[in-house]
Scaffold this motif. Sequence first.
Motif, PDB file in Angstrom:
ATOM      1  N   SER A   1       1.081  -1.212   0.112  1.00  0.00           N
ATOM      2  CA  SER A   1       0.173   0.100   0.056  1.00  0.00           C
ATOM      3  C   SER A   1       0.844   1.365  -0.177  1.00  0.00           C
ATOM      4  N   TYR A   2       0.123   2.288  -0.433  1.00  0.00           N
ATOM      5  CA  TYR A   2       0.907   3.675  -0.423  1.00  0.00           C
ATOM      6  C   TYR A   2       2.079   3.821  -1.319  1.00  0.00           C
ATOM      7  N   ASN A   3       2.020   3.092  -2.323  1.00  0.00           N
ATOM      8  CA  ASN A   3       3.449   3.144  -3.537  1.00  0.00           C
ATOM      9  C   ASN A   3       2.784   3.918  -4.402  1.00  0.00           C
ATOM     10  N   LEU A   4       3.555   4.504  -5.410  1.00  0.00           N
ATOM     11  CA  LEU A   4       3.286   5.346  -6.607  1.00  0.00           C
ATOM     12  C   LEU A   4       2.887   4.322  -7.721  1.00  0.00           C
ATOM     13  N   PHE A   5       2.112   3.487  -7.738  1.00  0.00           N
ATOM     14  CA  PHE A   5       1.899   2.767  -8.738  1.00  0.00           C
ATOM     15  C   PHE A   5       1.319   3.467  -9.898  1.00  0.00           C
ATOM     16  N   ILE A   6       1.953   3.338 -11.234  1.00  0.00           N
ATOM     17  CA  ILE A   6       1.420   3.927 -12.323  1.00  0.00           C
ATOM     18  C   ILE A   6       0.407   2.628 -13.234  1.00  0.00           C
ATOM     19  N   CYS A   7      -0.972   3.179 -13.282  1.00  0.00           N
ATOM     20  CA  CYS A   7      -1.768   2.302 -13.792  1.00  0.00           C
ATOM     21  C   CYS A   7      -2.043   2.173 -15.110  1.00  0.00           C
ATOM     22  N   SER A   8      -1.004   2.080 -16.140  1.00  0.00           N
ATOM     23  CA  SER A   8      -1.244   2.181 -17.384  1.00  0.00           C
ATOM     24  C   SER A   8      -1.074   0.666 -18.006  1.00  0.00           C
ATOM     25  N   CYS A   9      -1.376   0.587 -19.315  1.00  0.00           N
ATOM     26  CA  CYS A   9      -1.443  -0.668 -20.000  1.00  0.00           C
ATOM     27  C   CYS A   9       0.090  -1.226 -20.151  1.00  0.00           C
ATOM     28  N   ASN A  10       0.915  -0.420 -19.796  1.00  0.00           N
ATOM     29  CA  ASN A  10       2.396  -0.822 -20.049  1.00  0.00           C
ATOM     30  C   ASN A  10       2.706  -1.753 -18.921  1.00  0.00           C
TER      31      ASN A  10
ATOM     32  N   LEU B   1       0.656  -3.930 -17.598  1.00  0.00           N
ATOM     33  CA  LEU B   1      -0.459  -4.730 -17.568  1.00  0.00           C
ATOM     34  C   LEU B   1      -0.263  -5.806 -16.838  1.00  0.00           C
ATOM     35  N   SER B   2       0.927  -6.573 -16.807  1.00  0.00           N
ATOM     36  CA  SER B   2       1.308  -7.739 -16.158  1.00  0.00           C
ATOM     37  C   SER B   2       1.480  -7.665 -14.610  1.00  0.00           C
ATOM     38  N   PHE B   3       1.876  -6.339 -14.206  1.00  0.00           N
ATOM     39  CA  PHE B   3       1.661  -6.410 -12.562  1.00  0.00           C
ATOM     40  C   PHE B   3       0.465  -6.028 -12.171  1.00  0.00           C
ATOM     41  N   LEU B   4      -0.639  -5.527 -12.995  1.00  0.00           N
ATOM     42  CA  LEU B   4      -1.955  -4.876 -12.566  1.00  0.00           C
ATOM     43  C   LEU B   4      -2.782  -6.548 -12.422  1.00  0.00           C
ATOM     44  N   LYS B   5      -2.400  -7.133 -13.530  1.00  0.00           N
ATOM     45  CA  LYS B   5      -3.156  -8.420 -13.594  1.00  0.00           C
ATOM     46  C   LYS B   5      -2.626  -9.550 -12.539  1.00  0.00           C
ATOM     47  N   TRP B   6      -1.527  -9.389 -12.299  1.00  0.00           N
ATOM     48  CA  TRP B   6      -0.687 -10.360 -11.071  1.00  0.00           C
ATOM     49  C   TRP B   6      -1.409  -9.859  -9.656  1.00  0.00           C
ATOM     50  N   ALA B   7      -1.623  -8.441  -9.453  1.00  0.00           N
ATOM     51  CA  ALA B   7      -2.197  -7.777  -8.183  1.00  0.00           C
ATOM     52  C   ALA B   7      -3.435  -8.488  -8.253  1.00  0.00           C
ATOM     53  N   GLN B   8      -4.136  -8.380  -8.919  1.00  0.00           N
ATOM     54  CA  GLN B   8      -5.745  -8.936  -9.038  1.00  0.00           C
ATOM     55  C   GLN B   8      -5.763 -10.301  -8.625  1.00  0.00           C
ATOM     56  N   GLU B   9      -4.923 -10.976  -9.332  1.00  0.00           N
ATOM     57  CA  GLU B   9      -4.955 -12.471  -9.094  1.00  0.00           C
ATOM     58  C   GLU B   9      -4.434 -12.975  -7.786  1.00  0.00           C
ATOM     59  N   HIS B  10      -3.652 -11.975  -6.917  1.00  0.00           N
ATOM     60  CA  HIS B  10      -2.977 -12.363  -5.635  1.00  0.00           C
ATOM     61  C   HIS B  10      -3.724 -11.510  -4.648  1.00  0.00           C
ATOM     62  N   GLY B  11      -5.021 -11.322  -4.750  1.00  0.00           N
ATOM     63  CA  GLY B  11      -5.950 -10.357  -3.663  1.00  0.00           C
ATOM     64  C   GLY B  11      -5.417 -11.049  -2.225  1.00  0.00           C
ATOM     65  N   GLU B  12      -5.264 -12.548  -2.181  1.00  0.00           N
ATOM     66  CA  GLU B  12      -5.282 -13.089  -1.099  1.00  0.00           C
ATOM     67  C   GLU B  12      -3.687 -13.213  -0.068  1.00  0.00           C
ATOM     68  N   LEU B  13      -2.802 -12.733  -1.166  1.00  0.00           N
ATOM     69  CA  LEU B  13      -1.391 -12.489  -0.719  1.00  0.00           C
ATOM     70  C   LEU B  13      -1.467 -10.961  -0.328  1.00  0.00           C
ATOM     71  N   LEU B  14      -2.127 -10.102  -0.850  1.00  0.00           N
ATOM     72  CA  LEU B  14      -1.747  -8.760  -0.538  1.00  0.00           C
ATOM     73  C   LEU B  14      -2.622  -8.172   0.485  1.00  0.00           C
ATOM     74  N   ARG B  15      -2.090  -7.448   1.423  1.00  0.00           N
ATOM     75  CA  ARG B  15      -2.901  -6.857   2.444  1.00  0.00           C
ATOM     76  C   ARG B  15      -3.133  -5.263   2.285  1.00  0.00           C
TER      77      ARG B  15
ATOM     78  N   SER C   1      -9.802  -5.050 -19.125  1.00  0.00           N
ATOM     79  CA  SER C   1     -10.216  -5.247 -20.569  1.00  0.00           C
ATOM     80  C   SER C   1      -9.942  -3.895 -21.327  1.00  0.00           C
ATOM     81  N   SER C   2      -9.839  -2.677 -20.367  1.00  0.00           N
ATOM     82  CA  SER C   2      -9.551  -1.378 -21.177  1.00  0.00           C
ATOM     83  C   SER C   2      -8.108  -1.674 -22.030  1.00  0.00           C
TER      84      SER C   2
END
Lengths: 157, 834
Positions: free
Chosen positions: B582-591, B593-607, B631-632
Motif C-alpha cells: 500500500s501507499y506506493n506510487l503505482f502507475i496504472c497504465s497498460c504498459n 498490464l502484467s503487474f496489474l493482472k498479477w495484483a488482481q490475481e493475488h488478492g489473498e496475498l496482498l494486505r 479489459s480496457s
Amino acid sequence: MKMLNAAILILVLFYPSLSTEWPTHTVCKENNLEIYYKSCDPVQDFALSIDGCSNILTNTFNIRAAMVLRQNIKELSMDINLIINGKSILAYSQKLCEPNSRRFIFCGKKKGEHIYYEGPVTLGIHEIPQGEYTVSVRLYNGDHLTVACADFTIKNK
Amino acid sequence: MFGREALSFSTCFVQSLATLFLSQLMASSLNPCTTNITYRCMELNLSGVPDEIPPSTQNLDLSFNPLESLTSNYFSAVPALRFLDLTRCHIQTIEDYAFEDLPNLLTLILTANPLWHLGPKAFYSLTSLQKLVAVEDNISSLADLPIGHLHTLQELNVATNNVDSLKLPKYFSNLTFLRFLSLQSNKISSISIGDLDVLQGEKGLNLTLVLSSNDIKYIQPGSFEGIHLHELSLRACFENTNVMKACIQGLAGLQVHRLVLGEFRNIQRVEDFSNGLLDGLCLVQLQEFVFICFKRFNNGTDTLFDCLGNTSTVRLVDLYLDQVSAVPTASRIHQLECKTCKFSEVPALKLSSFKELRLLRITKSKYLTGFQQKFVDLDNLEVLDLSENRLSFIKCCSFHLGGTPKLKHLNLSFNSIISVSGGLPLHELVSLDFQHSKLDNLGTVPVFVSLGKLIYLDISYTNTHVESQYVFCGLASLQVLKMAGNSFKDNNLGDSFKNLTQLLTLDVSSCKVIQVSLSTFSSLGKLQTLNISHNKLLTFDHPAYKPLQALTVLDFSSNQLTVLTENAQESLPSSLVHLDLSYNLFICSCNHLSFLKWAQEHGELLRSTELMVCISPEHLKNASVLNFDLSSCQLSAVLVAVYVGTALAGAVFLFLIYKYYFNLYYGLVLLSGCRRYADRGDTYDAFVIHSSKDIEWVRKELVETLERGVPPFHLCLHYRDFTPGVPIASNIIHEGFLSSRKVIAVISNHFMESKWCSFEFEIAQSWQFMEGRAGIILIVLEEVDKVLLRRKLGLSRYLKRNTYLEWKDREISRHLFWRQLRTALLDAGKWSRE
C-alpha cells in the motif's frame, strides 16, 4: 458563594436532559475576569464551579464539578484546545484514568453513575493571557466516546 | 417547555424505530441466519420493554428510561436475556418474581435507581446470574438485599450506597463463587470482630474486597483474624495518620494475596507518612503490597519496607517518594515497581540492598534524570525496566550494571539521551530495548559483541546512524531486530546484517533507505518478517531479496514503487503469505498490464489492498489498483480488422499511384487540354544521339520501353526518321534538334570514339544554349574509359557539372532509370510550356 454553587448545580442537574442546545453558565464574573461555559456534548449539560475566581491566577484552585456519566470511564483522557478567533492555537492532551492505576476516585465508574469531583486543579501556567478567547475541553473514554465536553469563554481585561 | 418536550417525544419515537431498524439491519448484514440479539434502547423515554423487541434478544439496554417499577414477570417477553442494563430507570419498586423467566441472565445492572422496596423474592429464578451491579441504589444494609439464593453470583457491586456496616450476612456463605465484592464509597465507619465471620477459613480465598472511600475510624483488632482474601483495597479510608496507623494494626491476622493502601489524587487526607505508619503490616501475611497515590512523605520513609520483609511484590504507584531510605537487610522482595514516583536519580545503591530482587521497574517518573550509581551484587536480578523516564547518562552500561550478572531483560526505552560505550558486559541478556531514547555512539563501533544470547533488540527511533557494517557483530542468537526510524550510511542497507543468521524479524521502516545491496540479506535465510516500509525505494531489486527463502511477511508499503516487474513477481519467496504494497506510487497504465493482472490475481496475498492506489494516470488517481479495468487494455477484434483493412487499402492505393504515376500524369496533361504536338509543332519528344554501335541497346531497350510504354514518347532516331537524300548535318539539325523537345545522349566508349556523335553533342550543347532550356538528358551506358573521357574535354566537363542517368542491367536500377528518364522527358515539356 457556596449557595450560588449549589444553586447552579441543582439547576443544571435537573435541567431537562432532552435539549440539544445548552445554556451558557457563568463561572466567574469579576472586575477584570469573566469565565463562561457551555456544554458541547449533545447529550447532556454538567455543573462546574470554582471556589473564588481570583484563585485561578494563583497556581492551584479548587473546582467542583458534577455530572451523570453516559459512558464507562475505565479509561479517561482529556483534550484541551485554546482557540483564538476560531483557530486552534494550543492543544494539550492528558490521560486521567488508566485501567491499572486509578488515580482519581471517579476512575473506573460506569455509565449512569454520578460523578462529583471536588478538588484542586493545577493549570501549570502562571498567568492567564489577556483578551477574549475560547478554551475547549473534551473528556473521552477508551472507546473515544465523549464523556463530557465544554467550551469555556474567557474574557481577561 | 411543554412544546420542547412534545417535540422531543416524537424525535425519540422515530429514533427508537430507527435504532431498532438499524440494529436489525446490521445484524442481518453480518449474518443472515441469526436474528438480532442486542438492542440498545438507551434514553428513549420508554416505560416498559418495547413490543418490537423479539424474544430471542440476549442483550438489552434499557438505561435512562422511566420504568418506575418492575412488576412480576416484567421481562417475560424476552426470556433469552443474558445481559440487562436498567441504569437510571427511576425504579423504586422491584416486586417478587420481577425477573422470573430469565434463567440465562448473567449480568444485571441496576445502577442509580432509588430502590426503596425490594420484594423478598425479587431476584428469584435468576439461576445463572454472575454479576449484580447495585451502585447508587439507596441500599442501607447488605442484609436488605434478597440475594442469598444467587449461588452462581461472582461479582457484587454495592458501591456508593448507605451501607454502614461490613457485617456480611449469613447468606454470603451460600455465595461460594463470589470473587468480587465492592463496598466502595459507603458509610462503613468501623469494622468489628465477627463482621467477616462468614469468610472464616478459606472461603474468601478468591475474594477481592473493596472498601475504599469509606470513612473508617476504627478496625477492631482481630476483625480479620483467620481471614483469607485475594485482595483487600483500603484507599482513602482514613482521615489522618493516627487513624490509619491504628486501623492497619487492626488488620492483624489477615492473610491476603494483594493489599492496596493509599489514597486518590483528589482525596489526600492523611497528613504525613510518619515512621511506623505501616507497622501493623508485620502481623499481616501478604504476597503483594500496592501503595498508591500518597503525597506526603515529609518525615522520611525509613520504615516503609520494615514490615514487608516477607512480601514478594511491592508496587509503589503515583507516590511523592523522592528517595529510598533504609532497607531491612533480610528483605525478600522479589519484584519492586515504582511508577510515577519523584526520584531524581536511580537509587541503585539503596535498591541493591534488596538482595532477592528479580524484577525492578522504575517507570513514568518525569523527574528521574540521573543514573550515576551502580547496582551492586544483585545476583538474582533478571528484569530491569527503567523506561519512560527522562534519564540521561553516559557510559552505559558496564559501570551501572556490573553487579547484575543474571540480567536477562533490560528496558531503557523512552528516555532522553543514553551514551553507549565500552561494550555491554551482560552475557545473559535476552532482550534489550532502547527505543525512542536518543543513543550516542551506536552505529560506529560494535557495542553488542558480548551479547551472544540476545534474542530481542529494539533500537527504533534512537537517532542511530549505522556507519559500520560491524555494528551488530556478536549478536549470534538475535531473532528480532527492530530499528525503525534510524538511518544508514549512504541510505543504503549495505552489509549491516551480515552476521545475524538467526534473525526471524527485521524492522527497518522509516530509515530513509533508497537502496538495498545485493548482499544485504544474504545471511538472513531464516528471516520470516521483514518491514521495509516508509522508505524511499524506487524498485524491488529482486536479486537482493532472493536469499529470503523463509519470508512469510513482507511490508513494502509507503515506498516509491511504480510497478512490481514480472521478474520480481516470480522471485517472491513461495512461503510469503502477507505482502503489503500500500501507499506506493503505482502507475496504472497498460504498459504495466502484467503487474496489474498479477495484483488482481493475488488478492489473498496482498494486505491493505484498498490503500494500494494508482498515482497516475490522472483519471485513475487514488483508484484502487485492484479495481483497474484490465479489459480496457485489450483491443476489440472489429477495431483491429478496421485498422488493418484501412492500412492495406492505403498501401494498395499508394502502390497504384506509384505504379500508374505516369499514366495519371499523362492523363492529367491530356485532360488539361494541352496539345503539345499541335501547339508547338514539335514532332518528337526527344532526339536520340548515339553511336551506331549502341544501336542494339537503343532499339531494344530505349525505343521499346519509351515508345511502347505509357505515356508513349515519340523518339527521333537517325536510322529511322532521317529523311533520305538530305545531308546528314541537315537531317541532324532539322529532323533532330528543331523537331524535338529534348535530346537524349547515350554516352558510351563508342560514343566518344564517334565523330558524328561528338558533332551532334556539340550542336546539342549550343542548341541548348541558344534555346535557353535544359534539353539534354545524358545516359551513361557503361563504365566510361577515363582516358578517353579526359580527351573529350567538353564532355568530361559537362558530366562533372550536370546530372546524368546511368544504365545498369539490374531490375531495381532499371526501374529507377526508366522512372527518372520518363520524369525528365515529361518535366522538360512542362518546363518549356511555361
